[in-house]
Write a protein that holds these residues in place. Structure first.
Motif, short mmCIF file in Angstrom:
data_model
loop_
_atom_site.label_atom_id
_atom_site.label_comp_id
_atom_site.label_asym_id
_atom_site.label_seq_id
_atom_site.Cartn_x
_atom_site.Cartn_y
_atom_site.Cartn_z
N LEU A 69 -11.26 1.70 8.74
CA LEU A 69 -12.22 1.88 7.64
C LEU A 69 -12.46 3.36 7.36
N ALA A 70 -12.60 4.15 8.41
CA ALA A 70 -12.81 5.58 8.23
C ALA A 70 -11.60 6.22 7.55
N THR A 71 -10.43 5.82 7.96
CA THR A 71 -9.20 6.35 7.35
C THR A 71 -9.11 5.92 5.89
N ALA A 72 -9.38 4.65 5.62
CA ALA A 72 -9.31 4.14 4.25
C ALA A 72 -10.32 4.86 3.36
N ASN A 73 -11.50 5.10 3.88
CA ASN A 73 -12.53 5.78 3.10
C ASN A 73 -12.09 7.21 2.76
N GLY A 74 -11.45 7.87 3.69
CA GLY A 74 -11.02 9.25 3.47
C GLY A 74 -9.80 9.40 2.59
N THR A 75 -9.09 8.30 2.36
CA THR A 75 -7.85 8.40 1.59
C THR A 75 -7.89 7.61 0.29
N CYS A 76 -9.06 7.19 -0.15
CA CYS A 76 -9.17 6.45 -1.42
C CYS A 76 -8.78 7.32 -2.61
N HIS A 77 -9.19 8.59 -2.57
CA HIS A 77 -8.95 9.50 -3.69
C HIS A 77 -7.58 10.16 -3.55
N ASN A 81 -3.99 17.36 -8.37
CA ASN A 81 -4.07 18.80 -8.62
C ASN A 81 -3.90 19.61 -7.34
N SER A 82 -3.30 19.01 -6.34
CA SER A 82 -3.11 19.74 -5.09
C SER A 82 -2.18 20.93 -5.36
N PRO A 83 -2.41 22.02 -4.64
CA PRO A 83 -1.58 23.21 -4.89
C PRO A 83 -0.12 22.97 -4.51
N ILE A 84 0.73 23.60 -5.27
CA ILE A 84 2.16 23.52 -4.99
C ILE A 84 2.48 24.68 -4.04
N LEU A 85 2.88 24.34 -2.84
CA LEU A 85 3.10 25.34 -1.80
C LEU A 85 4.59 25.61 -1.61
N VAL A 105 1.66 10.40 -17.47
CA VAL A 105 2.04 9.14 -16.82
C VAL A 105 1.43 9.08 -15.42
N LEU A 106 1.48 10.18 -14.72
CA LEU A 106 0.97 10.24 -13.35
C LEU A 106 -0.53 9.97 -13.31
N GLU A 107 -1.30 10.51 -14.27
CA GLU A 107 -2.75 10.29 -14.29
C GLU A 107 -3.08 8.81 -14.43
N GLN A 108 -2.35 8.09 -15.27
CA GLN A 108 -2.60 6.65 -15.42
C GLN A 108 -2.28 5.90 -14.13
N GLN A 109 -1.17 6.23 -13.50
CA GLN A 109 -0.78 5.57 -12.26
C GLN A 109 -1.78 5.86 -11.15
N VAL A 110 -2.17 7.12 -11.03
CA VAL A 110 -3.11 7.52 -9.99
C VAL A 110 -4.46 6.86 -10.20
N SER A 111 -4.90 6.79 -11.44
CA SER A 111 -6.18 6.16 -11.75
C SER A 111 -6.18 4.69 -11.32
N GLY A 112 -5.10 3.98 -11.63
CA GLY A 112 -4.98 2.59 -11.23
C GLY A 112 -4.91 2.44 -9.72
N GLN A 113 -4.18 3.32 -9.06
CA GLN A 113 -4.06 3.27 -7.60
C GLN A 113 -5.40 3.56 -6.93
N TYR A 116 -7.59 0.52 -7.16
CA TYR A 116 -7.13 -0.45 -6.16
C TYR A 116 -7.59 -0.03 -4.76
N ASN A 117 -7.41 1.25 -4.42
CA ASN A 117 -7.81 1.75 -3.10
C ASN A 117 -9.30 1.53 -2.85
N VAL A 118 -10.13 1.84 -3.84
CA VAL A 118 -11.57 1.67 -3.69
C VAL A 118 -11.92 0.20 -3.49
N ASN A 119 -11.29 -0.68 -4.26
CA ASN A 119 -11.56 -2.11 -4.12
C ASN A 119 -11.11 -2.65 -2.76
#
Length: 146
Positions: A69-77, A81-85, A105-113, A116-119
């Protein structure tokens, strides 16, 4: 700019011009990717759930549930915009361009994911609450005289 670039700005412009003028050999790149996949033994078929090794012995563990649960909570988002290293300026530049192209396209996919993750996380939290409730009932029933 036919000669050498003298300043950092000129170096950056020279690098960008070289990138734009370079031919991109997509078929060659795709063949390298396919070769890499084949050398690692990956197959074109998707895995079935039955093919995935279980991480535990199947017995319930409150500690494992709380860790999950702790892992799931920390990885929902998911941060798009993570930096490109990396050290290679050319690769970072190309990656930024690709990111800008695929962003809509990525924003739509990420929003849906993320939805789902939050649910899924909320469902897991409800299961944990239900388990606590059942444990409290069992504990109460065990204390009652027969």
């Amino acid at each position: 700019m036919g000669g050498m670039c003298r300043t950092d700005t000129e170096n950056s412009l020279c690098t960008k011009k070289k990138l734009v003028m370079q031919d991109i050999h997509i078929n060659q790149i795709m063949q390298e990717i396919r070769t890499g996949i084949a050398s690692k033994g990956y197959k074109a078929t998707s895995l079935k759930f039955s093919q995935i090794r279980e991480c535990d012995d199947g017995a319930f563990s409150r500690v494992e549930l709380l860790k999950s649960l702790a892992t799931a909570n920390g990885t929902c988002h998911i941060d798009i915009n993570s930096p490109i290293l990396g050290r290679n300026r050319c690769k970072r530049f190309v990656k930024r361009i690709v990111r800008k192209i695929v962003r809509p396209v990525l924003e739509q996919q990420v929003s849906g994911q993320e939805l789902y993750n939050v649910n899924v996380f909320r469902s897991l939290r409800q299961l944990e609450n239900y388990i606590q409730e059942l444990e409290a009932r069992v504990s109460e029933l065990e204390r009652r005289p027969v």
